[in-house]
Design an enzyme around this catalytic site. Structure first.
Site, PDB file in Angstrom:
ATOM      1  N   SER A  46       0.845  -1.209   0.000  1.00  0.00           N
ATOM      2  CA  SER A  46       0.000   0.000   0.000  1.00  0.00           C
ATOM      3  C   SER A  46       0.871   1.246   0.000  1.00  0.00           C
ATOM      4  O   SER A  46       0.377   2.351  -0.207  1.00  0.00           O
ATOM      5  CB  SER A  46      -0.926  -0.006   1.217  1.00  0.00           C
ATOM      6  OG  SER A  46      -0.162  -0.041   2.407  1.00  0.00           O
ATOM      7  N   TYR A  71      -3.626  -2.454  -2.913  1.00  0.00           N
ATOM      8  CA  TYR A  71      -4.196  -3.782  -2.680  1.00  0.00           C
ATOM      9  C   TYR A  71      -5.333  -4.090  -3.660  1.00  0.00           C
ATOM     10  O   TYR A  71      -5.599  -5.263  -3.967  1.00  0.00           O
ATOM     11  CB  TYR A  71      -4.709  -3.908  -1.239  1.00  0.00           C
ATOM     12  CG  TYR A  71      -3.654  -3.757  -0.145  1.00  0.00           C
ATOM     13  CD1 TYR A  71      -2.293  -3.956  -0.400  1.00  0.00           C
ATOM     14  CD2 TYR A  71      -4.030  -3.437   1.160  1.00  0.00           C
ATOM     15  CE1 TYR A  71      -1.349  -3.825   0.611  1.00  0.00           C
ATOM     16  CE2 TYR A  71      -3.083  -3.318   2.175  1.00  0.00           C
ATOM     17  CZ  TYR A  71      -1.743  -3.500   1.891  1.00  0.00           C
ATOM     18  OH  TYR A  71      -0.809  -3.384   2.902  1.00  0.00           O
ATOM     19  N   HIS A  92      -7.160  -6.190   9.157  1.00  0.00           N
ATOM     20  CA  HIS A  92      -7.502  -7.517   8.609  1.00  0.00           C
ATOM     21  C   HIS A  92      -8.923  -7.558   8.042  1.00  0.00           C
ATOM     22  O   HIS A  92      -9.155  -8.109   6.959  1.00  0.00           O
ATOM     23  CB  HIS A  92      -7.347  -8.598   9.690  1.00  0.00           C
ATOM     24  CG  HIS A  92      -5.921  -8.862  10.076  1.00  0.00           C
ATOM     25  ND1 HIS A  92      -5.578  -9.719  11.092  1.00  0.00           N
ATOM     26  CD2 HIS A  92      -4.747  -8.386   9.577  1.00  0.00           C
ATOM     27  CE1 HIS A  92      -4.251  -9.759  11.214  1.00  0.00           C
ATOM     28  NE2 HIS A  92      -3.734  -8.945  10.313  1.00  0.00           N
ATOM     29  N   LYS A 110      -3.177 -13.834  12.009  1.00  0.00           N
ATOM     30  CA  LYS A 110      -3.786 -13.716  13.327  1.00  0.00           C
ATOM     31  C   LYS A 110      -3.488 -12.325  13.870  1.00  0.00           C
ATOM     32  O   LYS A 110      -2.535 -11.703  13.389  1.00  0.00           O
ATOM     33  CB  LYS A 110      -3.302 -14.805  14.284  1.00  0.00           C
ATOM     34  CG  LYS A 110      -1.818 -15.152  14.269  1.00  0.00           C
ATOM     35  CD  LYS A 110      -0.795 -14.106  14.535  1.00  0.00           C
ATOM     36  CE  LYS A 110      -0.810 -13.452  15.873  1.00  0.00           C
ATOM     37  NZ  LYS A 110       0.311 -12.429  16.020  1.00  0.00           N
ATOM     38  N   ASP A 195      -1.773 -10.042  19.963  1.00  0.00           N
ATOM     39  CA  ASP A 195      -0.557 -10.427  19.257  1.00  0.00           C
ATOM     40  C   ASP A 195       0.009 -11.761  19.743  1.00  0.00           C
ATOM     41  O   ASP A 195       0.354 -12.622  18.931  1.00  0.00           O
ATOM     42  CB  ASP A 195       0.524  -9.345  19.387  1.00  0.00           C
ATOM     43  CG  ASP A 195       1.654  -9.630  18.415  1.00  0.00           C
ATOM     44  OD1 ASP A 195       1.424  -9.487  17.202  1.00  0.00           O
ATOM     45  OD2 ASP A 195       2.739 -10.059  18.848  1.00  0.00           O
TER      46      ASP A 195
END
Ligand SMILES: NC(=O)C1=CN([C@@H]2O[C@H](COP(=O)(O)OP(=O)(O)OC[C@H]3O[C@@H](n4cnc5c(N)ncnc54)[C@H](OP(=O)(O)O)[C@@H]3O)[C@@H](O)[C@H]2O)C=CC1
Ligand SMILES: O=C1OC[C@@H](O)[C@H](O)[C@H]1O
Length: 385
Positions: A46, A71, A92, A110, A195
């Site tokens: 991006s 994207y 996400h 994740k 995280d």
């Protein structure tokens, strides 16, 4: 037979995009996966097209590979079979949805999204469009994880009633992560829970939930505590106690619950000398013995089975990473096999389980008072980022 070749489009050019792509480029034969093969056919940044070009040349990709500076063009590329989403958590939902809306299969890093509501929408879209979707919880596809789940299912350590998992880094948080890095930045849905805590939850779920037949899997109740990082308010420490109902056999008294203790911290470490002196990072405790796992819970390297006194010898099992890979190729192989076989989700990380884990993290954040900015908690599309 010729391997099934999957053509990947890489969305973003950060650290994990590099690591995942490097693993894709390792010959699958070194890990005895001759049935599938991977090609990286497009990369998008991006930031700029030049960044995507640099990413491609730095990896030594010599097969045809398109470089894009956004994207949108990536997801429109007809040569791409599946998009790997490697952006921060906050993005996400937006990025995976972009790919799904364009008709692409998706493997998304994740934590799947910021909250369960966003995850559910992605799943609805994927199902409506008959597309493959998976949360990239790579650890689940390690031979080590597969072996441990099989040992539990065959009753090697009896009924598993408690699991303790600790995914903690002993960082000088202020110096290492500051205030803007995605690890601690609330605008990027940072913090220990999303995280790293997700790996402790992965171990609790893959041992206490995933090993049960599907119709016996029940969401846990949760009690938790969270410590905010004083500079940003994202969590630097989260400790969770999960209680799962167990299946009740008809014969005799039986415990009604199993417990999972999932810990994460970015200021104290689960392995301070990085030599394993502090012991296992994961303990899986059953009525007939215990399995201990060593190494970071996201990338463990060995385990040992300790039978109950008098029931046999301790067994140590080393689990190497062939071809010097990071270990992300096993999840990539799973994606390739699912696409080859026309499966829309992976048995190792079912979409239903991703939702339950996201719901647990929603509840933990609620108990800990951690709400991210509305602009990233929202389910509107596109988000106003
Ligand atoms: N499975 C694993 O072991 C690991 C997984 N992760 C997960 O991968 C994801 C990315 O982590 P990581 O690679 O370490 O992060 P990085 O910050 O290194 O990279 C993120 C990339 O996302 C893109 N991006 C798009 N929008 C933004 C934005 N607003 N701010 C920052 N970056 C943006 C950028 O690429 P570009 O400019 O090219 O678009 C950037 O390089 C996270 O979800 C993390 O949890 C991370 C590490 C290990
Ligand atoms: O997913 C992850 O696993 C490895 C860690 O180093 C990283 O911070 C995390 O995002």
């Amino acid at each position: 037979m010729a391997p099934h070749i999957v053509r990947w489009g890489i969305m973003a050019t950060g650290w994990i995009a590099e690591t995942f792509t490097d693993d894709l480029l390792i010959d699958p034969n070194v890990r005895d996966a001759s049935d599938v093969a991977h090609q990286v056919v497009a990369v998008a940044s991006s930031s700029s097209k030049e960044r995507a070009e640099q990413f491609i040349s730095a990896r030594g990709i010599t097969t045809p590979c398109s470089a894009y500076g956004d994207y949108e063009t990536l997801v429109a590329d007809p040569n791409v079979d599946v998009i790997y989403v490697a952006t921060p958590h906050s993005h996400h939902y937006q990025n995976a949805r972009l790919a799904l809306e364009a008709g692409k299969n998706v493997l998304c890093e994740k934590a799947f999204t910021v909250n369960a509501a966003q995850t559910k929408i992605l799943i609805e879209i994927a199902r409506k469009k008959n597309l493959f979707l998976m949360e990239a919880v790579w650890t689940r596809y390690f031979p080590l994880s597969v072996q441990i789940r099989a040992l539990i299912q065959k009753g090697e350590i009896g009924e598993v009633l408690r699991v303790v998992a600790d995914t903690s880094f002993g960082d000088d948080v202020e110096t290492k992560w500051g205030t803007t890095h995605r690890m601690v930045n609330p605008d990027l849905a940072g913090g220990a829970l999303l995280d790293l805590g997700i790996y402790s939850l992965t171990w609790v779920f893959q041992t206490l939930y995933h090993t049960l037949p599907r119709d016996q899997r029940r969401p846990p109740t949760v009690l938790s505590q969270m410590t905010p990082y004083h500079l940003t308010g994202a969590d630097e420490c989260t400790t969770m106690i999960l209680s799962f109902p167990t299946s009740t056999p008809s014969n005799g008294p039986h415990p009604q619950q199993s417990h999972g203790v999932a810990m994460t911290n970015i200021r104290v470490s689960a392995d301070p000398d990085e030599k394993g002196s502090a012991g296992p990072t994961i303990r899986i405790q059953g009525t007939k013995g215990e399995i201990q796992v060593f190494g970071p819970p996201f990338r463990p390297e060995s385990y040992r089975i300790i039978p109950k006194k008098g029931a046999g010898e301790i067994r140590e099992v080393q689990c190497p990473f062939p071809g010097n890979g990071k270990g992300m190729y096993w999840e990539a192989d799973e994606v390739a096999r699912c696409l080859r076989d026309g499966k829309l989700e992976s048995e190792g990380m079912p979409l239903e389980e991703s939702i339950v884990i996201m719901e647990v993290m929603d509840e933990v954040r609620k108990q800990g008072g951690l709400a991210y900015p509305q602009k990233i908690e929202s389910t509107e599309y596109p988000l106003q980022l």
